[in-house]
Design a protein around this motif. Sequence first.
Motif, PDB file in Angstrom:
ATOM      1  N   GLU A  27      25.002 -24.571  10.728  1.00 23.81           N
ATOM      2  CA  GLU A  27      25.345 -24.490   9.309  1.00 23.81           C
ATOM      3  C   GLU A  27      25.851 -23.096   8.936  1.00 23.81           C
ATOM      4  O   GLU A  27      26.799 -22.955   8.160  1.00 23.81           O
ATOM      5  CB  GLU A  27      24.115 -24.839   8.471  1.00 23.81           C
ATOM      6  N   TYR A  28      25.213 -22.054   9.492  1.00 26.11           N
ATOM      7  CA  TYR A  28      25.584 -20.683   9.154  1.00 26.11           C
ATOM      8  C   TYR A  28      26.591 -20.067  10.130  1.00 26.11           C
ATOM      9  O   TYR A  28      27.068 -18.950   9.903  1.00 26.11           O
ATOM     10  CB  TYR A  28      24.332 -19.801   9.096  1.00 26.11           C
ATOM     11  N   GLY A  29      26.868 -20.776  11.206  1.00 26.04           N
ATOM     12  CA  GLY A  29      27.830 -20.257  12.175  1.00 26.04           C
ATOM     13  C   GLY A  29      27.317 -19.056  12.939  1.00 26.04           C
ATOM     14  O   GLY A  29      28.064 -18.103  13.214  1.00 26.04           O
ATOM     15  N   VAL A  30      26.007 -19.067  13.249  1.00 25.27           N
ATOM     16  CA  VAL A  30      25.401 -17.978  14.013  1.00 25.27           C
ATOM     17  C   VAL A  30      24.666 -18.579  15.209  1.00 25.27           C
ATOM     18  O   VAL A  30      24.557 -19.804  15.344  1.00 25.27           O
ATOM     19  CB  VAL A  30      24.417 -17.153  13.147  1.00 25.27           C
ATOM     20  N   SER A  31      24.122 -17.724  16.050  1.00 27.86           N
ATOM     21  CA  SER A  31      23.393 -18.205  17.218  1.00 27.86           C
ATOM     22  C   SER A  31      21.977 -18.636  16.834  1.00 27.86           C
ATOM     23  O   SER A  31      21.438 -18.196  15.811  1.00 27.86           O
ATOM     24  CB  SER A  31      23.327 -17.111  18.286  1.00 27.86           C
ATOM     25  N   GLU A  32      21.374 -19.461  17.678  1.00 24.94           N
ATOM     26  CA  GLU A  32      19.987 -19.870  17.445  1.00 24.94           C
ATOM     27  C   GLU A  32      19.053 -18.660  17.534  1.00 24.94           C
ATOM     28  O   GLU A  32      18.020 -18.607  16.860  1.00 24.94           O
ATOM     29  CB  GLU A  32      19.563 -20.924  18.479  1.00 24.94           C
ATOM     30  N   ARG A  33      19.444 -17.662  18.360  1.00 27.21           N
ATOM     31  CA  ARG A  33      18.648 -16.451  18.481  1.00 27.21           C
ATOM     32  C   ARG A  33      18.575 -15.713  17.138  1.00 27.21           C
ATOM     33  O   ARG A  33      17.526 -15.174  16.763  1.00 27.21           O
ATOM     34  CB  ARG A  33      19.249 -15.542  19.567  1.00 27.21           C
ATOM     35  N   SER A  34      19.686 -15.747  16.383  1.00 26.19           N
ATOM     36  CA  SER A  34      19.708 -15.087  15.067  1.00 26.19           C
ATOM     37  C   SER A  34      18.735 -15.763  14.104  1.00 26.19           C
ATOM     38  O   SER A  34      18.007 -15.100  13.355  1.00 26.19           O
ATOM     39  CB  SER A  34      21.125 -15.115  14.476  1.00 26.19           C
ATOM     40  N   ILE A  35      18.728 -17.103  14.131  1.00 23.38           N
ATOM     41  CA  ILE A  35      17.803 -17.854  13.270  1.00 23.38           C
ATOM     42  C   ILE A  35      16.365 -17.575  13.681  1.00 23.38           C
ATOM     43  O   ILE A  35      15.475 -17.409  12.829  1.00 23.38           O
ATOM     44  CB  ILE A  35      18.093 -19.368  13.333  1.00 23.38           C
ATOM     45  N   HIS A  36      16.145 -17.466  14.992  1.00 20.05           N
ATOM     46  CA  HIS A  36      14.791 -17.153  15.490  1.00 20.05           C
ATOM     47  C   HIS A  36      14.331 -15.784  14.981  1.00 20.05           C
ATOM     48  O   HIS A  36      13.165 -15.624  14.576  1.00 20.05           O
ATOM     49  CB  HIS A  36      14.787 -17.183  17.025  1.00 20.05           C
TER      50      HIS A  36
END
Length: 306
Positions: A27-36
């Motif tokens: 949704e935000y166009g970032v990596s899963e690591r960023s969400i983590h």
Amino acid sequence: MKNQRILDIYLRLLNGKEINRKKLAQEYGVSERSIHRDISDLRNFLITTNNISEIVYNEKLNGYILKNDDNQKLTNSEILAVSKILLDSRAFLKSEMMEIIDKLMKQCVPRESYLKVSKLIENEKFHYMELQHKKSYLKSLWEIGEAVQKHLKIEIEYEKTDKSVVKRVILPVGIMFSEYYFYVLAHIDGIDKEKYFENKDDVFPTIYRIDRVKKYRVLEEHFPIPYKDRFEEGEFRKRVQFMTGGKLQRIKFKYTGNSIEAVLDKLPTAEIIENGEGYYIVKVEVFGNGINKWILSQGKDIKIIK
């Protein structure tokens, strides 16, 4: 963008939604690591601010949720129940009641539940009827409550049922709500009990309807309450269901109606002393003569024995 993203995640968690790292990353166009990392930052924030909530991973939902072990928030069903009780009480002006109900309902999560609860009480909100006195007393309720807690005397002008106004200095000991009205329970300072009281040895407080208090002023004068004589609202409430002052009465009656449970609920001090075929013998303790009207309203179902 990161700050906005973290705020969005926090708001979603507060609203009872689960956070799926993969979906949010897309949704935000970032990596899963960023969400983590965002979730880790939020976890640290909750810890450093001594927040009782924590972010945990829920395997069934395959996402992160906000967990609150103390269950401080009302459930949606609890919010619905409290809203119904409030509306039925008719305790406040319509504008005040609608504001209180709306604040309660905004605790519902997710958003769909808010809409459902709102729909369930929509008709009652529309047809809500204010009481005849049309008075706002939320502020005075709080100030009188503080006077009770701090043991401060209050000077009042009170309108009696015959419309006459009396001036009193009272020693407030409690606040109660019963059938539409709030009451302050208080002793009268310096009154001649022998002259004005039916029972000069009466040690129980006088009952004042708060909406009938025309004017009041909390005095900077304390009154002592020895612990052994401290007033207990709960014990008093059991014996004053009809909000009328007077002597403590002990009544025994025979009940032949269909719902003894309704009688026991109405009169908390009621005790069944005999259970016969088609009847009950009940004894009860109450203050004042208010119970007489209730007994008359029961018709042939109740017969006074003593």
